[in-house]
Design an enzyme around this catalytic site. Structure first.
Site, short mmCIF file in Angstrom:
data_model
loop_
_atom_site.label_atom_id
_atom_site.label_comp_id
_atom_site.label_asym_id
_atom_site.label_seq_id
_atom_site.Cartn_x
_atom_site.Cartn_y
_atom_site.Cartn_z
N ILE A 191 -0.71 -16.61 4.69
CA ILE A 191 -1.00 -15.45 3.84
C ILE A 191 -2.27 -15.75 3.04
CG2 ILE A 191 -0.08 -13.88 2.09
CD1 ILE A 191 2.74 -14.70 2.96
N PRO A 192 -3.42 -15.65 3.71
CA PRO A 192 -4.67 -15.92 2.99
C PRO A 192 -4.94 -14.87 1.92
CG PRO A 192 -5.13 -15.24 5.26
CD PRO A 192 -3.65 -15.33 5.12
N HIS A 193 -5.38 -15.35 0.76
CA HIS A 193 -5.70 -14.47 -0.36
C HIS A 193 -6.68 -15.19 -1.26
CE1 HIS A 193 -2.27 -16.96 -1.46
NE2 HIS A 193 -2.64 -16.86 -2.72
N GLY A 194 -7.25 -14.48 -2.19
CA GLY A 194 -8.27 -15.04 -3.05
C GLY A 194 -7.70 -15.86 -4.19
#
Length: 145
Positions: A62-65
Site C-alpha cells: 500500500i504505497p503512500h506518501g
C-alpha cells in the site's frame, strides 16, 4: 467507498515492473494523472518506502506518501495495480497487488481500514488478481461497508 475514490481510470491490470520503485512510480502516476495528487506526492511515496516498506503481506503493498506529502494531495483517491508475475519489494516479499493511497486530512484512515478488510481475505486478493474487468475490482472494494 465513495464512487470518485476508486474509478476504472485508477485501475491498471496485468502490469509488469522490474523494481519496487518503478511499481510505486507507476501507481503514483495513476493518482497524479487523475487529479488526486501533484507530482511531488510520487517523490514522497518513494521516500516513504525508503523509511519503511509498504509491503503488508498477502502479496499486497500500500504505497503512500510521507506525512509531509499531505500538502501534495488534491483529493482523496486510490489506485489499484495488479502485477500477476509479482515485483520484489525486498527481503523476498513479492507484491502482486499495489494499492496507492492519497488521503485528504484523515480520510486515508477510513480508506486504509476498508482496504485492510478486503485484503485480510486471501480469496479477495485472488479475486482481484484474476478479475476479468476493472468493474469487478471496484465491486470488491464497494462490498465493504
Amino acid at each position: 467507498m465513495s464512487e470518485n475514490i476508486l474509478t476504472a481510470k485508477t485501475i491498471e491490470m496485468n502490469q509488469s515492473f522490474d523494481s519496487k520503485e518503478e511499481a510505486i512510480q507507476y501507481t503514483g502516476a495513476l493518482l497524479r494523472d487523475n487529479g488526486y495528487v501533484n507530482a511531488e506526492y510520487i517523490d514522497q511515496m518513494l521516500e516513504r518506502e525508503k523509511v519503511t516498506s509498504t509491503f503488508m503481506g498477502n502479496y499486497v503493498a500500500i504505497p503512500h506518501g510521507t506525512e509531509d506529502a499531505k500538502k501534495a494531495v488534491l483529493e482523496t483517491g486510490i489506485a489499484v495495480v495488479t502485477v500477476p508475475e509479482g515485483v520484489d519489494f525486498g527481503d523476498g516479499n513479492i507484491v502482486k497487488l499495489l494499492i496507492g493511497i492519497a488521503g485528504k486530512g484523515d480520510e486515508h484512515l477510513e480508506i486504509l481500514s476498508k482496504i485492510a478488510i478486503v485484503c485480510s481475505e486471501e480469496e479477495n486478493i485472488d479475486t482481484i488478481l484474476n478479475a476479468g474487468s476493472k468493474e469487478e475490482i471496484i465491486s470488491i472494494f464497494n462490498e465493504v461497508n
